[in-house]
Design an enzyme around this catalytic site. Structure first.
Site, PDB file in Angstrom:
ATOM      1  N   ILE A  12       7.661 -13.092  13.798  1.00 37.05           N
ATOM      2  CA  ILE A  12       8.670 -12.258  13.120  1.00 37.05           C
ATOM      3  C   ILE A  12       8.724 -10.834  13.681  1.00 37.05           C
ATOM      4  O   ILE A  12       9.679 -10.105  13.458  1.00 37.05           O
ATOM      5  CB  ILE A  12       8.471 -12.168  11.582  1.00 37.05           C
ATOM      6  CG1 ILE A  12       7.039 -11.769  11.234  1.00 37.05           C
ATOM      7  CG2 ILE A  12       8.892 -13.427  10.871  1.00 37.05           C
ATOM      8  CD1 ILE A  12       6.897 -11.256   9.814  1.00 37.05           C
TER       9      ILE A  12
ATOM     10  N   TYR B 221      -3.877  -6.587   2.412  1.00 37.10           N
ATOM     11  CA  TYR B 221      -2.769  -7.437   1.982  1.00 37.10           C
ATOM     12  C   TYR B 221      -2.059  -6.852   0.754  1.00 37.10           C
ATOM     13  O   TYR B 221      -0.827  -6.747   0.720  1.00 37.10           O
ATOM     14  CB  TYR B 221      -3.333  -8.832   1.677  1.00 37.10           C
ATOM     15  CG  TYR B 221      -2.394  -9.788   0.993  1.00 37.10           C
ATOM     16  CD1 TYR B 221      -1.353 -10.392   1.680  1.00 37.10           C
ATOM     17  CD2 TYR B 221      -2.567 -10.103  -0.360  1.00 37.10           C
ATOM     18  CE1 TYR B 221      -0.508 -11.291   1.043  1.00 37.10           C
ATOM     19  CE2 TYR B 221      -1.730 -11.002  -0.995  1.00 37.10           C
ATOM     20  CZ  TYR B 221      -0.699 -11.588  -0.298  1.00 37.10           C
ATOM     21  OH  TYR B 221       0.126 -12.469  -0.932  1.00 37.10           O
TER      22      TYR B 221
HETATM   23  N1  SER Z   1      -2.980 -15.980  -3.241  1.00 39.21           N
HETATM   24  C1  SER Z   1      -2.994 -14.716  -2.583  1.00 39.21           C
HETATM   25  C2  SER Z   1      -4.291 -14.432  -1.960  1.00 39.21           C
HETATM   26  O1  SER Z   1      -5.264 -14.947  -2.444  1.00 39.21           O
HETATM   27  C3  SER Z   1      -2.684 -13.618  -3.549  1.00 39.21           C
HETATM   28  O2  SER Z   1      -1.313 -13.406  -3.525  1.00 39.21           O
HETATM   29  O3  SER Z   1      -4.344 -13.705  -1.033  1.00 39.21           O
END
Ligand code: SER
Length: 337
Positions: A54, A153
Site C-alpha cells: 500500500i 499500533y
Molecule cells: N486485535 C488487535 C491486536 O491484538 C487489537 O486491535 O493487535
C-alpha cells in the site's frame, strides 16, 4: 470511462476475507482487493486482486488511472505485537500507508465531485489505561477517554483516526474554495474472534488461539493472566459493524470514530467457555509479562452507546450465541470434518 470500484486493502487478512465474503454474498461485483499477499483461493475470479504494497505510490497511481474509487475499506495494518518488533515498519505501513490512501481518496472525491467513503477499522489498542487500578475504575471507556496508547499500533490507529477526521472536515481549510472532501468513518474494534481464520501478530490473539487449539486437540499456554479482561466480538458482528456504518446516513452521524463491542471477558472466563464445548482442552496460563503489559493497558470494556444511538449498532452475537451458533459449529467443522 473508468470502472467504479470498491477498494479493500489488507484483503488477505482476517477482517478482509470475512468482508469480501459478505460483500460477494450481497451481490457486490466491483471489488478490487489489495494485499501484500495473494488473495485467498476462494475469491479468485470474484474480485480483481492487486498484489502489492500500500506504500507503493506508483501502484496507487496506476490504480486510479484505471478505476474510479467510490469507497475504500482500508484494513491493511501490522497488529500490536508484530508492530512492537518492527515499530518503524509498522509506522510506515500503518501511518504512511493510510496517509497515501487518504490522499488518494481526497483526490478522487474532488475529481468526482462527491465524497469517497473511507472505512477504517481502529482498535481498543487506541486506549491506554495507565494502571490496573485505573482500568478497574473505568470499566467502560467512552471514545474520548484514556486515549494514551502504549503501543506503536495503538498510536498509529489513534493518529490515523485523527488524520481521517482532518481529511474529511478540515483539509485545505484555508483555501479560497473548499474541495469536496472524503467521508471518513471508523469503528474501534475489541479483540475479534473468527471461526475461519487465525489472527496473526495481535495481542488479543490468546482468545482465538485458545479456542482453535482446543478444537485441534492441542495444548495451549495462554500468555496472559486468568484475570485479564478485555472486550471481544465475533467476526460476523465486526463485518456487520463495518457495513452498517458504511450504509448510515451522513446526517445521522455525530462522530467519525465510534466504539463498537459485544462482550467483556476475562481470559479465565474464556477458558471456561472453551471447556464447556471441549471438556478435554488443556489450557494453562503462562503469562508473558511484556505482552501482559499491553493487554493490561487496554480497557476491560468499551461504551458503544453512540454507535447504538446514531446508526443502530447492536451486536447479533452475544457471548452465548457467539460460541453456540457461530464459533463452535464452524470450528468443529473446520478441524473435525
Ligand atoms: N486485535 C488487535 C491486536 O491484538 C487489537 O486491535 O493487535
Amino acid at each position: 470511462m473508468r470502472k467504479r470500484i470498491i477498494l479493500i486493502t489488507g484483503a488477505s487478512g482476517e477482517i478482509g476475507m470475512a468482508l469480501i465474503y459478505s460483500l460477494l454474498k450481497r451481490g457486490v461485483q466491483n471489488l478490487v482487493t489489495l494485499d501484500i499477499r495473494p488473495l485467498d483461493e476462494e475469491f479468485i475470479g470474484k474480485a480483481t486482486h492487486i498484489q502489492g504494497d500500500i506504500c507503493d505510490k506508483a501502484l496507487l497511481e496506476r490504480l486510479v488511472s484505471e478505476y474510479e474509487v467510490e469507497a475504500i475499506y482500508h484494513l491493511a495494518a501490522l497488529l500490536s505485537t508484530r508492530a512492537e518488533f518492527s515499530p518503524e515498519t509498522a509506522h510506515r505501513v500503518n501511518v504512511e500507508g493510510t496517509l497515501g490512501l487518504l490522499q488518494l481518496a481526497a483526490e478522487q472525491s474532488e475529481w468526482r465531485g462527491s465524497p469517497v467513503l473511507f472505512i477504517f477499522p481502529s482498535s481498543v489498542a487506541a486506549y491506554g489505561m495507565p494502571t490496573l487500578k485505573i482500568k478497574e475504575s473505568f470499566p467502560q471507556v467512552r471514545e474520548w477517554e484514556w486515549n494514551y496508547p502504549r503501543t506503536m499500533y495503538g498510536s498509529n490507529k489513534l493518529y490515523c483516526e485523527m488524520l481521517g477526521v482532518y481529511f474529511s472536515d478540515y483539509y485545505r481549510q484555508l483555501a479560497a474554495e473548499r474541495p469536496v472532501m472524503l467521508d471518513f468513518r471508523s469503528v474501534r474494534f475489541p479483540g475479534l474472534i473468527s471461526a475461519f481464520s487465525m489472527p496473526s501478530g495481535g495481542t488479543s490473539d490468546y482468545g482465538p488461539e485458545m479456542l482453535h487449539a482446543a478444537a485441534k486437540n492441542e495444548p495451549y499456554a495462554c500468555f496472559v493472566r486468568e484475570d485479564t479482561r478485555i472486550p471481544f466480538m465475533a467476526m460476523p458482528d465486526a463485518i456487520n459493524a463495518l457495513l452498517k456504518l458504511a450504509g448510515a446516513r451522513r446526517e445521522d452521524l455525530t462522530r467519525r470514530v465510534y466504539n463498537v463491542t459485544s462482550y467483556s471477558l476475562s481470559a479465565g472466563e474464556f477458558r471456561q467457555w472453551v471447556l464447556k464445548y471441549f471438556p478435554k482442552a488443556q489450557i494453562t496460563f503462562q503469562p508473558d509479562h511484556k505482552r501482559q503489559g499491553i493487554v493490561d493497558s487496554w480497557p476491560a470494556d468499551m461504551n458503544d452507546h453512540d454507535a447504538r444511538r446514531d446508526w443502530g449498532w447492536s451486536p447479533e452475537y452475544d457471548l452465548e450465541r457467539s460460541f453456540s451458533d457461530y464459533l463452535i459449529p464452524n470450528i468443529r467443522k473446520r478441524y473435525q470434518g
